[in-house]
Design an enzyme around this catalytic site. Structure first.
Site, mmCIF file in Angstrom:
data_model
loop_
_atom_site.group_PDB
_atom_site.id
_atom_site.type_symbol
_atom_site.label_atom_id
_atom_site.label_comp_id
_atom_site.label_asym_id
_atom_site.label_seq_id
_atom_site.Cartn_x
_atom_site.Cartn_y
_atom_site.Cartn_z
ATOM 1 N N ARG A 68 -12.583 99.131 -3.923
ATOM 2 C CA ARG A 68 -11.578 99.135 -2.843
ATOM 3 C C ARG A 68 -10.272 98.647 -3.437
ATOM 4 O O ARG A 68 -10.200 97.521 -3.947
ATOM 5 C CB ARG A 68 -12.013 98.232 -1.692
ATOM 6 C CG ARG A 68 -10.879 97.928 -0.733
ATOM 7 C CD ARG A 68 -11.344 97.288 0.553
ATOM 8 N NE ARG A 68 -12.021 98.251 1.395
ATOM 9 C CZ ARG A 68 -12.236 98.083 2.700
ATOM 10 N NH1 ARG A 68 -11.849 96.982 3.298
ATOM 11 N NH2 ARG A 68 -12.862 99.011 3.394
ATOM 12 N N HIS A 78 -10.373 107.121 2.731
ATOM 13 C CA HIS A 78 -11.499 106.237 3.078
ATOM 14 C C HIS A 78 -12.724 107.118 3.342
ATOM 15 O O HIS A 78 -13.219 107.201 4.462
ATOM 16 C CB HIS A 78 -11.135 105.402 4.307
ATOM 17 C CG HIS A 78 -11.988 104.181 4.494
ATOM 18 N ND1 HIS A 78 -13.013 103.827 3.633
ATOM 19 C CD2 HIS A 78 -11.975 103.216 5.464
ATOM 20 C CE1 HIS A 78 -13.577 102.707 4.068
ATOM 21 N NE2 HIS A 78 -12.977 102.318 5.162
ATOM 22 N N GLN A 122 -15.996 105.780 5.205
ATOM 23 C CA GLN A 122 -15.830 105.608 6.640
ATOM 24 C C GLN A 122 -15.960 106.957 7.357
ATOM 25 O O GLN A 122 -16.599 107.066 8.408
ATOM 26 C CB GLN A 122 -14.461 105.000 6.933
ATOM 27 C CG GLN A 122 -14.196 104.778 8.407
ATOM 28 C CD GLN A 122 -15.082 103.699 9.002
ATOM 29 O OE1 GLN A 122 -15.107 102.579 8.509
ATOM 30 N NE2 GLN A 122 -15.813 104.012 10.061
ATOM 31 N N ASP A 168 -6.496 104.099 14.538
ATOM 32 C CA ASP A 168 -6.605 103.080 13.488
ATOM 33 C C ASP A 168 -5.389 102.169 13.636
ATOM 34 O O ASP A 168 -4.421 102.510 14.346
ATOM 35 C CB ASP A 168 -6.639 103.773 12.109
ATOM 36 C CG ASP A 168 -6.901 102.804 10.961
ATOM 37 O OD1 ASP A 168 -7.371 101.671 11.205
ATOM 38 O OD2 ASP A 168 -6.629 103.177 9.788
ATOM 39 N N CYS A 186 -12.506 102.749 13.134
ATOM 40 C CA CYS A 186 -13.159 102.265 11.902
ATOM 41 C C CYS A 186 -13.305 100.751 11.894
ATOM 42 O O CYS A 186 -14.164 100.227 11.195
ATOM 43 C CB CYS A 186 -12.394 102.748 10.686
ATOM 44 S SG CYS A 186 -10.703 102.101 10.572
ATOM 45 N N ARG A 245 -22.101 103.130 8.694
ATOM 46 C CA ARG A 245 -21.574 102.912 7.338
ATOM 47 C C ARG A 245 -22.738 102.640 6.377
ATOM 48 O O ARG A 245 -22.775 103.156 5.261
ATOM 49 C CB ARG A 245 -20.618 101.700 7.316
ATOM 50 C CG ARG A 245 -19.318 101.870 8.068
ATOM 51 C CD ARG A 245 -18.418 102.872 7.396
ATOM 52 N NE ARG A 245 -18.120 102.518 6.009
ATOM 53 C CZ ARG A 245 -17.172 101.666 5.612
ATOM 54 N NH1 ARG A 245 -16.401 101.070 6.500
ATOM 55 N NH2 ARG A 245 -16.954 101.415 4.322
HETATM 56 N N1 NVA Z 1 -6.104 101.906 7.587
HETATM 57 C C1 NVA Z 1 -6.820 100.648 7.491
HETATM 58 C C2 NVA Z 1 -8.285 100.898 7.492
HETATM 59 C C3 NVA Z 1 -9.126 99.643 7.420
HETATM 60 C C4 NVA Z 1 -10.587 99.925 7.330
HETATM 61 C C5 NVA Z 1 -6.381 99.917 6.226
HETATM 62 O O1 NVA Z 1 -6.228 100.578 5.185
HETATM 63 O O2 NVA Z 1 -6.178 98.711 6.284
HETATM 64 N N1 CP Z 2 -13.841 99.936 8.355
HETATM 65 C C1 CP Z 2 -13.844 99.205 7.227
HETATM 66 O O1 CP Z 2 -13.733 99.720 6.098
HETATM 67 O O2 CP Z 2 -14.028 97.877 7.431
HETATM 68 P P1 CP Z 2 -13.835 96.701 6.369
HETATM 69 O O3 CP Z 2 -12.376 96.649 6.014
HETATM 70 O O4 CP Z 2 -14.315 95.479 7.078
HETATM 71 O O5 CP Z 2 -14.661 97.011 5.158
#
Ligand code: NVA
Ligand code: CP
Length: 301
Positions: free
Chosen positions: A102, A129, A132, A219, A259, A287
């Site tokens: 990540r 992502h 997800q 989101d 998500c 997930r």
């Molecule tokens: N768009 C959000 C998704 C979190 C799972 C982010 O990147 O923070």
């Molecule tokens: N939706 C998602 O990826 O959650 P986290 O940021 O908690 O991993």
């Protein structure tokens, strides 16, 4: 399929294969049927951003598959002190069976895949992502029975979630509409892909996008790494909210997904969130199953 880097890389057949295996693994878990497909394998999990779901579901999933997960915070790795990803990839490839990462830039994930020689899984970048969205597709099929004739509507930022949903939903045969402010549209690469489909539309009117939708998804307005823009974004995204008025424009029985984490009264009202909590938390559970399927496809002998 050697890696999971972004939805654009997957064929429709590969997506459906992952979803079918995810359904099977979910069934096996619920019925106490062991499935140690990754016995003796190790998964390194590199996190340069926070996570609840991704971390816990990958870690638990690897354990359920008989393998061993290693949580690698970038604060503790040399990568956090500037060691190039190309070198990290070549070192970690000699210890691990796979890597979940990540991070911020998509290029970092693509470089890991290029320089390493083990499967790489994108656990979220600013661009994509995919884990997800595989879970989201699994949830849609679980609740609706199939993708046939369905329309997915995304409200909000043209971000990693929007990008991956547009591609994933179009690839499985759904119609897609997206409502986003003009300055926050998805990147050209995604819009170029979507423009091949007659059933794709983009507008800056949430109400127009929601018309006839069977699945509504949103989101956060400010993603991880954009905290400094939060106030500016609050102003830009005012009105880009899933609420009762929007639900009234959607088809009867429309689902709502998120998500998570969610910011209630920003991109979604508490009322709509709680009315659809069963779908949203099944999505979070999925997930686990979807990622286990990805790991088996990529890492099993
Ligand atoms: N768009 C959000 C998704 C979190 C799972 C982010 O990147 O923070
Ligand atoms: N939706 C998602 O990826 O959650 P986290 O940021 O908690 O991993």
């Amino acid at each position: 399929m050697k890696h999971l880097l972004k939805m654009l890389d997957l064929s429709t057949e590969e997506i459906i294969d992952i979803l079918n295996l995810a359904d099977q693994l979910k069934y096996e878990l619920k019925h106490g049927i062991p499935h140690p497909h990754l016995k003796g394998k190790t998964l390194g999990m590199i996190f340069q951003k926070a996570s609840t779901r991704t971390r816990v579901s990958f870690e638990t999933g690897m354990y359920q598959l008989g393998g061993y997960p290693l949580f690698l915070s970038s604060n503790d790795l040399q990568i956090g002190r500037g060691e190039p990803v190309q070198d990290t990839a070549r070192v970690l490839s000699r210890y691990l069976s796979g890597i979940m990462i990540r991070t911020f830039e998509q290029k970092e994930v693509e470089d890991l895949a290029e320089y390493g020689n083990i499967p790489i899984i994108n656990g979220l970048t600013d661009f994509s992502h995919p884990c997800q969205v595989l879970a989201d597709l699994m949830t849609i099929r679980e609740f609706k029975g199939s993708f046939d004739g369905l329309k997915m509507c995304f409200i909000g930022d043209g971000n990693n979630m929007a990008n991956s949903l547009i591609v994933g939903c179009l690839k499985v045969g759904m119609a897609v509409s997206i409502a986003c402010p003009d300055d926050y549209q998805p990147p050209k690469e995604i819009l170029d892909f979507a423009s091949q489909y007659d059933c794709f539309s983009m507008t800056n009117s949430p109400m127009e996008a929601a018309k006839g939708a069977d699945v509504l998804i949103t989101d956060v307005w400010a993603s991880m790494g954009q905290e400094g823009e939060a106030e500016k974004r609050k102003a830009a995204f005012a009105g880009y909210q899933i609420n009762d008025e929007l639900m009234a424009a959607a088809n009867e029985g429309a689902m709502v997904l998120h998500c998570l984490p969610a910011h209630r009264e920003e991109e979604i009202t508490s009322k709509v969130f709680e009315e659809h909590a069963n779908e949203i938390f099944e999505e979070a559970e999925n997930r686990l199953h979807a990622q286990k399927a990805v790991m088996v496809k990529l890492m099993a002998d």
